[in-house]
Scaffold this motif. Structure first.
Motif, PDB file in Angstrom:
ATOM      1  N   SER A 154      -3.178  -8.867  -1.286  1.00 49.09           N
ATOM      2  CA  SER A 154      -3.973  -9.986  -0.779  1.00 49.09           C
ATOM      3  C   SER A 154      -5.451  -9.855  -1.088  1.00 49.09           C
ATOM      4  N   LYS A 155      -5.973  -8.633  -1.250  1.00 49.61           N
ATOM      5  CA  LYS A 155      -7.394  -8.458  -1.535  1.00 49.61           C
ATOM      6  C   LYS A 155      -7.670  -8.356  -3.029  1.00 49.61           C
ATOM      7  N   ILE A 156      -6.740  -7.803  -3.804  1.00 49.46           N
ATOM      8  CA  ILE A 156      -6.977  -7.654  -5.238  1.00 49.46           C
ATOM      9  C   ILE A 156      -6.486  -8.859  -6.031  1.00 49.46           C
ATOM     10  N   LEU A 157      -5.604  -9.661  -5.461  1.00 45.44           N
ATOM     11  CA  LEU A 157      -5.105 -10.860  -6.136  1.00 45.44           C
ATOM     12  C   LEU A 157      -5.295 -12.081  -5.246  1.00 45.44           C
ATOM     13  N   THR A 158      -4.331 -12.312  -4.376  1.00 45.10           N
ATOM     14  CA  THR A 158      -4.356 -13.484  -3.502  1.00 45.10           C
ATOM     15  C   THR A 158      -3.314 -13.312  -2.405  1.00 45.10           C
ATOM     16  N   PRO A 159      -3.566 -13.819  -1.188  1.00 47.25           N
ATOM     17  CA  PRO A 159      -2.545 -13.784  -0.141  1.00 47.25           C
ATOM     18  C   PRO A 159      -1.365 -14.699  -0.428  1.00 47.25           C
ATOM     19  N   THR A 160      -1.462 -15.525  -1.485  1.00 47.23           N
ATOM     20  CA  THR A 160      -0.358 -16.413  -1.846  1.00 47.23           C
ATOM     21  C   THR A 160       0.939 -15.637  -2.046  1.00 47.23           C
ATOM     22  N   LEU A 161       0.830 -14.427  -2.595  1.00 43.96           N
ATOM     23  CA  LEU A 161       2.039 -13.663  -2.913  1.00 43.96           C
ATOM     24  C   LEU A 161       2.714 -13.114  -1.663  1.00 43.96           C
ATOM     25  N   GLY A 162       1.946 -12.807  -0.627  1.00 45.16           N
ATOM     26  CA  GLY A 162       2.539 -12.223   0.577  1.00 45.16           C
ATOM     27  C   GLY A 162       3.271 -10.935   0.284  1.00 45.16           C
ATOM     28  N   ALA A 163       2.706 -10.123  -0.606  1.00 44.42           N
ATOM     29  CA  ALA A 163       3.391  -8.914  -1.058  1.00 44.42           C
ATOM     30  C   ALA A 163       2.528  -7.684  -0.822  1.00 44.42           C
ATOM     31  N   GLY A 164       3.146  -6.624  -0.352  1.00 44.06           N
ATOM     32  CA  GLY A 164       2.488  -5.351  -0.165  1.00 44.06           C
ATOM     33  C   GLY A 164       3.480  -4.236  -0.382  1.00 44.06           C
ATOM     34  N   TRP A 165       3.087  -3.010   0.009  1.00 42.45           N
ATOM     35  CA  TRP A 165       3.976  -1.874  -0.210  1.00 42.45           C
ATOM     36  C   TRP A 165       3.701  -0.773   0.797  1.00 42.45           C
ATOM     37  N   MET A 166       4.688   0.091   0.927  1.00 41.41           N
ATOM     38  CA  MET A 166       4.606   1.269   1.783  1.00 41.41           C
ATOM     39  C   MET A 166       5.194   2.450   1.037  1.00 41.41           C
ATOM     40  N   VAL A 167       4.500   3.572   1.091  1.00 40.85           N
ATOM     41  CA  VAL A 167       5.020   4.851   0.601  1.00 40.85           C
ATOM     42  C   VAL A 167       4.908   5.822   1.757  1.00 40.85           C
ATOM     43  N   ALA A 168       6.021   6.397   2.171  1.00 45.96           N
ATOM     44  CA  ALA A 168       6.025   7.212   3.383  1.00 45.96           C
ATOM     45  C   ALA A 168       7.102   8.282   3.287  1.00 45.96           C
ATOM     46  N   PRO A 169       7.083   9.265   4.185  1.00 42.15           N
ATOM     47  CA  PRO A 169       8.170  10.256   4.219  1.00 42.15           C
ATOM     48  C   PRO A 169       9.522   9.575   4.376  1.00 42.15           C
ATOM     49  N   GLU A 191      12.746  -3.920  -9.459  1.00 44.95           N
ATOM     50  CA  GLU A 191      11.695  -4.044 -10.466  1.00 44.95           C
ATOM     51  C   GLU A 191      10.306  -4.095  -9.831  1.00 44.95           C
ATOM     52  N   TYR A 192      10.218  -4.648  -8.633  1.00 44.68           N
ATOM     53  CA  TYR A 192       8.932  -4.663  -7.926  1.00 44.68           C
ATOM     54  C   TYR A 192       8.542  -3.250  -7.502  1.00 44.68           C
ATOM     55  N   ARG A 193       9.473  -2.510  -6.963  1.00 43.08           N
ATOM     56  CA  ARG A 193       9.187  -1.146  -6.535  1.00 43.08           C
ATOM     57  C   ARG A 193       8.755  -0.292  -7.720  1.00 43.08           C
ATOM     58  N   ALA A 194       9.370  -0.527  -8.887  1.00 41.98           N
ATOM     59  CA  ALA A 194       8.972   0.205 -10.095  1.00 41.98           C
ATOM     60  C   ALA A 194       7.562  -0.191 -10.536  1.00 41.98           C
ATOM     61  N   ALA A 195       7.239  -1.487 -10.440  1.00 45.39           N
ATOM     62  CA  ALA A 195       5.909  -1.957 -10.828  1.00 45.39           C
ATOM     63  C   ALA A 195       4.835  -1.389  -9.905  1.00 45.39           C
ATOM     64  N   ILE A 196       5.124  -1.306  -8.617  1.00 46.70           N
ATOM     65  CA  ILE A 196       4.155  -0.747  -7.670  1.00 46.70           C
ATOM     66  C   ILE A 196       3.986   0.748  -7.899  1.00 46.70           C
ATOM     67  N   ALA A 197       5.075   1.455  -8.181  1.00 49.21           N
ATOM     68  CA  ALA A 197       4.967   2.885  -8.469  1.00 49.21           C
ATOM     69  C   ALA A 197       4.057   3.113  -9.675  1.00 49.21           C
ATOM     70  N   GLU A 198       4.171   2.276 -10.694  1.00 48.24           N
ATOM     71  CA  GLU A 198       3.311   2.380 -11.873  1.00 48.24           C
ATOM     72  C   GLU A 198       1.869   2.036 -11.514  1.00 48.24           C
ATOM     73  N   HIS A 199       1.691   1.010 -10.701  1.00 47.13           N
ATOM     74  CA  HIS A 199       0.350   0.613 -10.268  1.00 47.13           C
ATOM     75  C   HIS A 199      -0.330   1.738  -9.487  1.00 47.13           C
ATOM     76  N   VAL A 232       9.054   3.847  -2.805  1.00 46.18           N
ATOM     77  CA  VAL A 232       8.266   2.652  -2.496  1.00 46.18           C
ATOM     78  C   VAL A 232       9.131   1.639  -1.745  1.00 46.18           C
ATOM     79  N   LEU A 233       8.592   1.116  -0.658  1.00 50.95           N
ATOM     80  CA  LEU A 233       9.212  -0.021   0.018  1.00 50.95           C
ATOM     81  C   LEU A 233       8.311  -1.234  -0.165  1.00 50.95           C
ATOM     82  N   ALA A 234       8.897  -2.382  -0.475  1.00 49.71           N
ATOM     83  CA  ALA A 234       8.136  -3.626  -0.475  1.00 49.71           C
ATOM     84  C   ALA A 234       7.860  -4.030   0.969  1.00 49.71           C
ATOM     85  N   THR A 235       6.693  -4.636   1.216  1.00 50.12           N
ATOM     86  CA  THR A 235       6.348  -5.148   2.541  1.00 50.12           C
ATOM     87  C   THR A 235       5.726  -6.537   2.390  1.00 50.12           C
ATOM     88  N   GLY A 236       5.455  -7.158   3.513  1.00 48.56           N
ATOM     89  CA  GLY A 236       4.761  -8.434   3.498  1.00 48.56           C
ATOM     90  C   GLY A 236       3.253  -8.283   3.550  1.00 48.56           C
TER      91      GLY A 236
END
Length: 460
Positions: free
Chosen positions: A304-319, A148-156, A170-174
């Motif tokens: 971390s820049k658009i919300l807060t580093p509290t979440l510790g959440a990021g993403w990667m889109v790559a080959p 569900e997170y990967r789907a939310a990031i794809a939409e974002h 999409v891969l979730a990252t820290g």
């Protein structure tokens, strides 16, 4: 304490959170920089110095080792330890780096990298955490991230960055630095060369070097990284094309094409750090390199820049070859990004709170930037950087001017970030990167008055 003919007071604050060895190294370094210690002065042995200061020898040895690594001191066999005549590079004034806690809690932090956390809707924030807690505990790790997170990031990414990437891509990252560490451990090898922006994001440089990767600095100008200056034989190029950090330029369309063509011709990976690409105020967010060339670009983003580093959440889109290598790395090392922050982001997106926050954030930061730029321009102080993000840059003529500005600002209760520390090699420009999102709106006008006064004095 005496060193040759030089009397040098050393004061260690045992109640400070700063380790004693760091305090000692800082004192000796600053004494060498300001002339209290001169090239050729002999230092006492670590044992003798420890005895004089009433500390363990571990403290003095650690301080000496640090200064020796930096080139401030050198040992002579059978003779002792001496201050060198020529340190390897000019050192910017000691300061608290963005993201770390100042020793003085009353300092107003006008540094980049601090989000507008006070602007988060607290009711929405609490609702998202409650909803995230209602989900059942996981019984197995999701190496790629929660579906569900990967789907939310794809939409974002589609809605806010114009990147049409399916959830499976999409891969979730820290976060962006955590993702870079994973790339270094999975698709790069020790002694590979990665080109980085100079000046640039030093945490990325340190992360690469810690993995045994060699870095090559590539100069930037008002159009961002210079593709013609990327050396041959690199395995990857790390850059921030939408809003170069810290100078604030954007990579021009011509340079984007040139960089992509070189990546394809020379078979290297483009690592795109889009740390605040959602935050443009003059035009729509710039298209991503990943949209132009998904076959050679690993796109990294963060909350971390658009919300807060509290979440510790990021993403990667790559080959797919890259994401497969990262997943294999996670399987080998037993690592994966924490799902807690992912669940909260999902709830913020599900109820529309993420989109509403981004709209408020853009309005707020646009107004703050306009306030700063107007005041600086009124004082005839040039500003560098696009109309975007949460910081701007003002240059000063020298390292000494930068140090004086940082010191005087700190004396007036303001923490600034010097440009000198953003260089991996010898700095070629000096000034301050002024962040305007971390302080309150109420505190900003008063701080701006002081800032303009200090910068104007530099020009007199």
């Amino acid at each position: 304490m005496t060193t040759g003919e030089t009397a040098l007071p050393v004061r260690l604050d045992r109640e400070s959170l700063t380790p004693l060895a760091v305090q000692l190294a800082d004192t000796l370094r600053e004494s060498a920089a300001d002339g209290h210690l001169r090239g050729g002065d002999r230092l006492p042995s670590t044992r003798a110095l420890a005895r004089r200061l009433g500390v363990s020898r571990t403290v003095t040895s650690a301080a000496y080792e640090q200064l020796h690594a930096e080139g401030w001191i050198a040992g002579r066999h059978g003779s002792g330890t001496y201050v060198t005549t020529s340190p390897p590079r000019e050192r910017p004034a000691r300061q608290v780096r963005p993201g770390t806690r100042s020793e003085r809690s009353d300092l107003l932090e006008l540094v980049p990298g601090v989000p507008w956390a006070e602007g988060l809707d607290r009711a929405a924030w609490r609702r998202a955490w409650r909803a995230a807690a209602d989900a059942a505990p996981l019984s197995r790790a999701h190496r790629a991230g929660l579906p569900e997170y990967r789907a939310a990031i794809a939409e974002h990414l589609l809605r806010h960055r114009g990147l049409d990437a399916g959830a499976d891509s999409v891969l979730a990252t820290g976060g962006t630095t955590a993702a870079l560490v994973e790339l270094a451990g999975s698709v790069l090898d020790r002694d590979d060369v990665v080109a980085v922006e100079e000046p640039g994001y030093q945490r990325a440089t340190h992360a690469l070097r810690a993995a045994g990767i060699r870095v090559a600095g590539v100069p930037v100008d008002e159009e961002g990284l210079r593709p013609d200056a990327v050396p041959g034989g690199v395995r990857a190029v790390y850059c921030s094309p939408a809003h170069q950090y810290p100078m604030g330029g954007r990579l021009s369309a011509q340079r984007r094409v040139e960089l992509v063509e070189r990546a394809r011709a020379e078979d290297f990976l483009l690592i795109e750090d889009d740390y605040d690409g959602e935050l443009r105020f003059d035009v729509a967010p710039l298209p991503l390199l990943a949209a132009l060339a998904p076959d050679v670009v690993a796109h990294l983003g963060t909350t971390s820049k658009i919300l807060t580093p509290t979440l510790g959440a990021g993403w990667m889109v790559a080959p797919s070859t890259v994401t497969s290598a990262v997943l294999a790395y996670r399987e080998r090392t037993g690592t994966r990004p924490s799902p807690a922050g992912q669940r909260v982001l999902v709830e913020l997106a599900r109820h529309g709170d993420l989109g509403r926050h981004l709209r408020r954030l853009r309005r707020e930061l646009s107004e703050r930037r306009s306030m700063l730029v107007a005041a600086l321009h009124a004082a005839h102080i040039p500003v560098l950087g696009d109309d975007a993000g949460a910081h701007l840059v003002v240059e000063v003529p020298s390292a000494a001017a930068e140090r004086e500005l940082l010191t005087r600002a700190r004396e007036r209760g303001i923490l600034l970030d010097g440009l000198g520390r953003h260089f991996a090699g010898r700095p070629s420009s000096y000034g301050v990167a002024i962040g305007y999102s971390g302080c309150s709106r109420e505190a900003l006008p008063g701080a701006l008055d002081v800032l303009v006064e200090l910068l104007a004095e530099q020009r007199d």
